[in-house]
Design an enzyme around this catalytic site. Sequence first.
Site, mmCIF file in Angstrom:
data_model
loop_
_atom_site.group_PDB
_atom_site.id
_atom_site.type_symbol
_atom_site.label_atom_id
_atom_site.label_comp_id
_atom_site.label_asym_id
_atom_site.label_seq_id
_atom_site.Cartn_x
_atom_site.Cartn_y
_atom_site.Cartn_z
ATOM 1 C CD GLU A 1 18.099 20.856 -4.342
ATOM 2 O OE1 GLU A 1 17.604 22.001 -4.304
ATOM 3 O OE2 GLU A 1 17.399 19.825 -4.459
ATOM 4 N NE ARG B 1 16.076 14.388 0.216
ATOM 5 C CZ ARG B 1 16.040 15.252 -0.795
ATOM 6 N NH1 ARG B 1 17.152 15.592 -1.419
ATOM 7 N NH2 ARG B 1 14.900 15.786 -1.193
ATOM 8 N NE ARG C 1 12.582 17.854 3.363
ATOM 9 C CZ ARG C 1 13.036 16.623 3.588
ATOM 10 N NH1 ARG C 1 13.338 15.822 2.579
ATOM 11 N NH2 ARG C 1 13.216 16.193 4.819
ATOM 12 C CG HIS D 1 15.374 16.443 -7.407
ATOM 13 N ND1 HIS D 1 14.155 16.040 -6.921
ATOM 14 C CD2 HIS D 1 15.145 17.584 -8.083
ATOM 15 C CE1 HIS D 1 13.213 16.899 -7.292
ATOM 16 N NE2 HIS D 1 13.792 17.844 -8.007
ATOM 17 C CG HIS E 1 12.027 13.052 -5.238
ATOM 18 N ND1 HIS E 1 12.939 13.321 -4.237
ATOM 19 C CD2 HIS E 1 11.278 14.172 -5.388
ATOM 20 C CE1 HIS E 1 12.755 14.553 -3.792
ATOM 21 N NE2 HIS E 1 11.755 15.090 -4.476
ATOM 22 C CG ASP F 1 13.847 23.579 -8.643
ATOM 23 O OD1 ASP F 1 12.848 22.863 -8.445
ATOM 24 O OD2 ASP F 1 14.866 23.486 -7.960
ATOM 25 C CG HIS G 1 19.199 20.780 -8.186
ATOM 26 N ND1 HIS G 1 18.816 22.081 -8.445
ATOM 27 C CD2 HIS G 1 18.083 20.147 -7.735
ATOM 28 C CE1 HIS G 1 17.519 22.233 -8.176
ATOM 29 N NE2 HIS G 1 17.053 21.062 -7.751
ATOM 30 C CG HIS H 1 13.744 20.634 -12.377
ATOM 31 N ND1 HIS H 1 13.406 19.295 -12.308
ATOM 32 C CD2 HIS H 1 13.832 21.064 -11.093
ATOM 33 C CE1 HIS H 1 13.306 18.934 -11.039
ATOM 34 N NE2 HIS H 1 13.561 19.987 -10.280
ATOM 35 C CG HIS I 1 9.228 20.859 -8.285
ATOM 36 N ND1 HIS I 1 9.068 19.512 -8.506
ATOM 37 C CD2 HIS I 1 10.547 21.047 -8.053
ATOM 38 C CE1 HIS I 1 10.246 18.906 -8.420
ATOM 39 N NE2 HIS I 1 11.160 19.826 -8.159
#
Length: 441
Positions: A234, A207, A78, A231, A204, A319, A268, A55, A57
């Site tokens: 989390e 959410r 975020r 995800h 994703h 991550d 997660h 995982h 990003h």
Amino acid sequence: MSLTYWCERALLPGGLAGDVLVEVEGARITRIEQGPPGTAVRLPGLTVPGLANAHSHAFHRALRGVTQQGKGDFWTWREQMYEVAARLDPDSYLRLATAVYAEMALAGVTCVGEFHYLHHDRDGRPYPGDPNVMGHALIRAARAAGLRIALLDACYLTGGLGSPLSGAQLRFSDGSAERWAVRAEALAAAYEGQHDVEIGAAIHSVRAVPAEQMPVVADFSHRHAAPLHMHVSEQRAENAACVEMYAATPVQVLHERGALGPRSTAVHATHLTDVDIELLGQSGTCVCMCPTTERDLADGIGPARAVADRGAKITLGSDSHAVIDLFEEARAVELNERLRTEKRGHWSAADLLAAATCAGHTSLGFPDAGLLVPGAWADLVSVRLDSPRTAGASELEAIVYAATAADVHSVVSAGRRVVEEGRHVLGDVGALLNEAIADLR
């Protein structure tokens, strides 16, 4: 071209062995036997299969040392992440991802699962000519750094449960799952038959993808027999909002929409109910733990042992790249469990290394990797046993509980030696990272 490596010690399926000769033809292992080194390339220390970073990003690497300042939580972090996302273009992403993947190679990673949602231009419109130009940049970067890649193309449609997209999130969205699927199909077609690339799918999160749109993404995975990552749970706030909207937890929502199963990975899985644990385990869904990110963001400690006991395979990811060190991720799974239970010995060193190797590769669509056996991908990661961290110990625990990424001195990835004496073939990776990150500030 055939090449033979002599490993002072190596982890074979039956356990540790000395004087191991590994013959490689092209990208595959053709023979393994024991014997003297002769003219073989010598790999001192302990050699293990290539590690899988399940995982990633890549662009989050630009946040290291920035988001650790001051106070906050996942939600404040975020906002800083969105600021970086807003600045990237295909050229700058190529430079950054190449440097990040080279850092992974230095740490012994030979395959990365890139959870990719930075799809479109800054205004949210597809790039002209090819809407997958950002995905192509990530694949080029992985190849340059010497890694295989599972590009997990993420569907991202809403800014939160029942909330519209805003700001940098506009870059992430195709507008609907159907339009996402059109773009993802074109991406898959572009790499059909290319064995170092796996085009997977990602939801994703609950959410970002309404429940009624999830089956379209799951269908892509089923149709292509490709990985499906997401995800999951989390944050407690995410769970509460999900229960309020759907009268179900995120795991239950995903289960009801056909998104769980042996090709799926829940990333997660930090805040799970007992029912969630049963659903993940009984469906054979993998669970990817990212302990260094989860503790950096104050997410919490996920129930890794409990989900594994119910049948889920554990994999590992770095991550957000607060650090890139799969040995640290592996031992953190055990050490976190000790903090939670006040008892030791929940995982063996072999179990933790399996999470970082064969389980991770399989979750990314490369089941023929992560083991030193004939026919497998020729991925060899050699770790020093004479560093200040590892000196005096020669068993597997020496690397799982004491080694760091800095102790990796040689990496052969798909038959190509990309790290030798701790140096990557691309040169000074620190300089590459500095240059790429400076462009974004």
